[in-house]
Design an enzyme around this catalytic site. Sequence first.
Site, mmCIF file in Angstrom:
data_model
loop_
_atom_site.group_PDB
_atom_site.id
_atom_site.type_symbol
_atom_site.label_atom_id
_atom_site.label_comp_id
_atom_site.label_asym_id
_atom_site.label_seq_id
_atom_site.Cartn_x
_atom_site.Cartn_y
_atom_site.Cartn_z
ATOM 1 N N THR A 348 0.853 -1.179 0.000
ATOM 2 C CA THR A 348 0.000 0.000 0.000
ATOM 3 C C THR A 348 0.892 1.233 0.000
ATOM 4 O O THR A 348 2.023 1.184 0.485
ATOM 5 C CB THR A 348 -0.871 0.018 1.284
ATOM 6 O OG1 THR A 348 -1.590 -1.201 1.383
ATOM 7 C CG2 THR A 348 -1.852 1.172 1.289
ATOM 8 N N GLY A 431 -1.194 -3.515 5.081
ATOM 9 C CA GLY A 431 -2.274 -4.477 4.915
ATOM 10 C C GLY A 431 -3.055 -4.693 6.198
ATOM 11 O O GLY A 431 -3.561 -3.758 6.817
#
Length: 525
Positions: A348, A431
């Site tokens: 991410t 995550g």
Amino acid sequence: MRDFSTPGRSAAFASNGMCATSHPLAAKVAVQMLEAGGNAVDAAIAGAVLLGICEPQMTGIGGDCFVLLTPLGEDRVIALNGSGRAPAGLDAAVLREQGHKTVPLRGPEAVTIPGAVDAFCTLSKDYGKLGLRASLAPAIHYAEAGVPVAPRVAFDWDQLQGDLQGTARDRYLLDGKAPVAGQLFSAPQQAEVLRRIAMNGRDGFYDGEVAEDMVASLNAMGGTHTLEDFAAASCDYTDPISGGYGGLDLYEHPPNGQGATAILILNILKHFDLAAMDPMGAARAHIEAEATKLAYDTRNRVIADPDHTARLAHMLAHETAEKLAALIDPRRALPAGLPGAEAVHKDTVYITVVDKDRMSVSLIYSIFHGFGSGLASDKFGILFQNRGAGFTLEDGHPNEAKGGKRPMHTIIPGLLCRDGRPYMPFGVMGGAYQPTGHARFISNMRDYGMDMQAAMDAPRCFADAGELRMESTYADSVRQELSDMGHVVVTPPGPMGGSQAIAIHDSGVLEGASDPRKDGIALGY
């Protein structure tokens, strides 16, 4: 104050505007956008889209985003859900009949419709100042000219290159190998896609040749995606949820995001005297690990597409946290066997921007696993996310895979308010770790008096999948003590997530921090 004789980094301070994110080029571009007269939304979009070129293993226009922002001159917090839905043809029953226990991680079944581009277009129109063309121009330039690969990106790329398939291998490997630090990576086909979005808005992506390329590529791999699925993509403004800890109010996204999990962890932690514990000791790590197990078990039962879950109030209730806290033995780990989440991973990017008028943006943007599904479109090389792996195949579950639904999402931007006013947009990548990361970051500051940078730098641990994963910076004696309590202690192969934050001080000065686990910086002017 940090010990200046040891390795570390200082927080950044500025009086006009600031960006903190995981890659220096993206931070620089965002600040340049502010200096050119843009606002926080213009800058955040510019930096975020560029991150898809600088960190393609983490994010890209084939992914999703979530945003929290505070409008110009207002103290309220607005949430924008830019996560995509499953194609209409996805059906858990079919996958079960095919023998699947979970949604295949690296197959077209896991590919949900990208939601980020629609969100960026909507944000720019509703709250931007300079327009989408200006925000996308830096990413278009760097996609064509190339960016030098940063060290953490090169580390990830090397670890993940085996997950790339077909066209994705051609587009994201150089001479069949992962690039090394300092090597140039370019994506001219993505530059063309961004140019079409700049000219035609969302239609440049969700309609016409680009959409046709994505649909044809997915269909050739066995996907059920249609042009109608892409045309129907739409982000949604929602009301954020919030909870308090240590005099701060934490704002998070409601489902299908997992932000409620961070609030629940903090509500559980309130029942323990963390401030009396060593912040790097076994007692604190144990209590946090147990709170994480219980909160994530609750998450797995509750968090789903908002149209399919009705127990959010229960998850946020103080009575729920009190009952869960009572299950924690301060000297012994809970037994194994709490239900695990569906597929989760660590890939991410996060960006936060505060401008001279103190509009703030907290934006997180991802393709889920490393390089997403590992699949890319044939003509334009758009990497497809595998966010559909966040669905469950359990019959009747609120998060059961089904066409048109949004899966449970791990990416969560955060925003802290103090005395009713926006104080600190922040994010923690990683995550499934993100809710625990939010809670630990806040606890580090409020329970232990750490400044922002120290709160990020501190060692991390995470109870996940029956293990207590502890970064290598924890003392061996702490590991042994936790093992004696019944934890299965392991050391992950790499750093645990990353984080960025910007504090808006009463003096008007901005303070930015960026996690050393990533390549990024906090930069102001």
